[in-house]
Design an enzyme around this catalytic site. Sequence first.
Site, PDB file in Angstrom:
ATOM      1  N   HIS A  26      19.701 -36.060 -10.973  1.00  0.00           N
ATOM      2  CA  HIS A  26      19.765 -35.479 -12.268  1.00  0.00           C
ATOM      3  C   HIS A  26      20.032 -36.087 -13.304  1.00  0.00           C
ATOM      4  O   HIS A  26      20.862 -35.670 -14.294  1.00  0.00           O
ATOM      5  CB  HIS A  26      19.793 -34.205 -12.538  1.00  0.00           C
ATOM      6  CG  HIS A  26      19.509 -33.142 -10.515  1.00  0.00           C
ATOM      7  ND1 HIS A  26      19.752 -32.411 -10.648  1.00  0.00           N
ATOM      8  CD2 HIS A  26      18.643 -33.158 -10.834  1.00  0.00           C
ATOM      9  CE1 HIS A  26      18.424 -31.250  -9.082  1.00  0.00           C
ATOM     10  NE2 HIS A  26      17.952 -32.400  -9.374  1.00  0.00           N
ATOM     11  N   GLU A  66       8.582 -36.868  -9.281  1.00  0.00           N
ATOM     12  CA  GLU A  66       8.944 -38.159 -10.094  1.00  0.00           C
ATOM     13  C   GLU A  66       8.771 -39.170  -8.967  1.00  0.00           C
ATOM     14  O   GLU A  66       8.008 -38.757  -7.848  1.00  0.00           O
ATOM     15  CB  GLU A  66      10.319 -37.800  -8.960  1.00  0.00           C
ATOM     16  CG  GLU A  66      10.868 -35.948  -9.632  1.00  0.00           C
ATOM     17  CD  GLU A  66      11.518 -34.664  -8.800  1.00  0.00           C
ATOM     18  OE1 GLU A  66      12.009 -35.443  -7.980  1.00  0.00           O
ATOM     19  OE2 GLU A  66      12.284 -33.893  -9.589  1.00  0.00           O
ATOM     20  N   GLU A  79      10.404 -34.537  -1.398  1.00  0.00           N
ATOM     21  CA  GLU A  79      11.149 -35.426  -2.359  1.00  0.00           C
ATOM     22  C   GLU A  79      12.732 -36.056  -1.950  1.00  0.00           C
ATOM     23  O   GLU A  79      13.210 -36.569  -1.790  1.00  0.00           O
ATOM     24  CB  GLU A  79      11.961 -34.603  -3.717  1.00  0.00           C
ATOM     25  CG  GLU A  79      12.048 -33.733  -3.095  1.00  0.00           C
ATOM     26  CD  GLU A  79      13.237 -33.283  -4.431  1.00  0.00           C
ATOM     27  OE1 GLU A  79      13.458 -33.512  -5.609  1.00  0.00           O
ATOM     28  OE2 GLU A  79      12.576 -31.586  -4.774  1.00  0.00           O
TER      29      GLU A  79
END
Length: 400
Positions: free
Chosen positions: A230, A260, A356
């Site tokens: 982030h 992503e 992820e």
Amino acid sequence: MERPQHYRFHQGEKSLPFAPAEYDARLKGLRAIMAETGVEACVLTSMHNIAYYSGFLYLSFGRPYGLVVTATDSVTISAGIDAAQPWRRSHGDNITYTDWARNNFWRAVETVAGTGKVVGYEGDHLTLVQMSLLEEFLRPALSLDIAPATMRQRMMKSPAELDLIRAGAAVADVGGYAIREAIREGTREIDVAMAGRDAMELEVAKRFPEAEYRDTWVWFQSGINTDGAHNPVTSRKLRRGDILSLNAFPMISGYYTALERTLFVQEVDAASLKIWQANVAAHEYGMSLLKPGATCSEVTGRINAFLAERDLLQYRTFGYGHSFGLLSHYYGREAGLELREDIDTVLKPGMVISMEPMLTIPEGQPGAGGYREHDILFITEEGAENITGYPYGPDTNVVG
């Protein structure tokens, strides 16, 4: 002039993300929770729960907002600065409180919740100060934390929610392709991020002409900036051979989705390619494990073993996935549906979860940087459906 503590200001037509029947079903579920626990009045204060049960997504600017649900009523409580917008965006009634006297918010809440009742509140959101005011104004016979039960309700998505989330994933794909086209040696991170954001905002407006638009954004990182998932966007200029991290986040009526991807500028060295391919393999393996009956901890343990066999587990920095729905970077988290060692939730049809995996190789080591792939999957009766379309891996994402 007699200045009221609160009043009703209703004008314009209601416009909500979902049909009234959707909110009625959600409230029915909440009232079942209330009946089971003996709660007579729920005082919800978080952005995600207020939006989930009413459709209204507030912006606080330091002011309290709420939704009071009883056996018969559902009323949002909003500040005067917002005028009638909260009513137009709320399923059910709305009361506006004024700034003329301190704690008029709680006086408005009391008109719906009453006093001396068993009150449900959100223990993961209500501050100590606001909890003391709840006790002062509502004088509850008993206060119960209802946040965990509401989280479990939100984890199970309705068909209407699944349709919205599917659309969000498609918008994220649009952002991904716009980002890919903007990547050039010498271009700043911020310029690439803006290209993706603009493309997604236009796509959201095209698909949802009656919606409110807010908080669609892109995190696009390069080089050392990829080490955290982030990390904010900077003005760093892209260089040949840079590792890149594409993070596209469209927001539709409080629901955010994500895309992503790992990319490289023009070329990828052998050490980086080896790490990238290993993370892609972990990603594909992880997606194959997402099916009804699997537990979050079981999936996590099996991916851990996969990476440990390749001497890469020490480079994992966080869980492998999480629920999607009414959540954002600054509100909401269905923490009971995260792919971590300490969560034993059983996957069921109707849940939505990401896969992820991310590996972060420290600076100074071969292949340094952060590698991350991210797809969103619907848990179905048979297994899982991947709703993310933008491709991952070296065959597509060495660009610029």
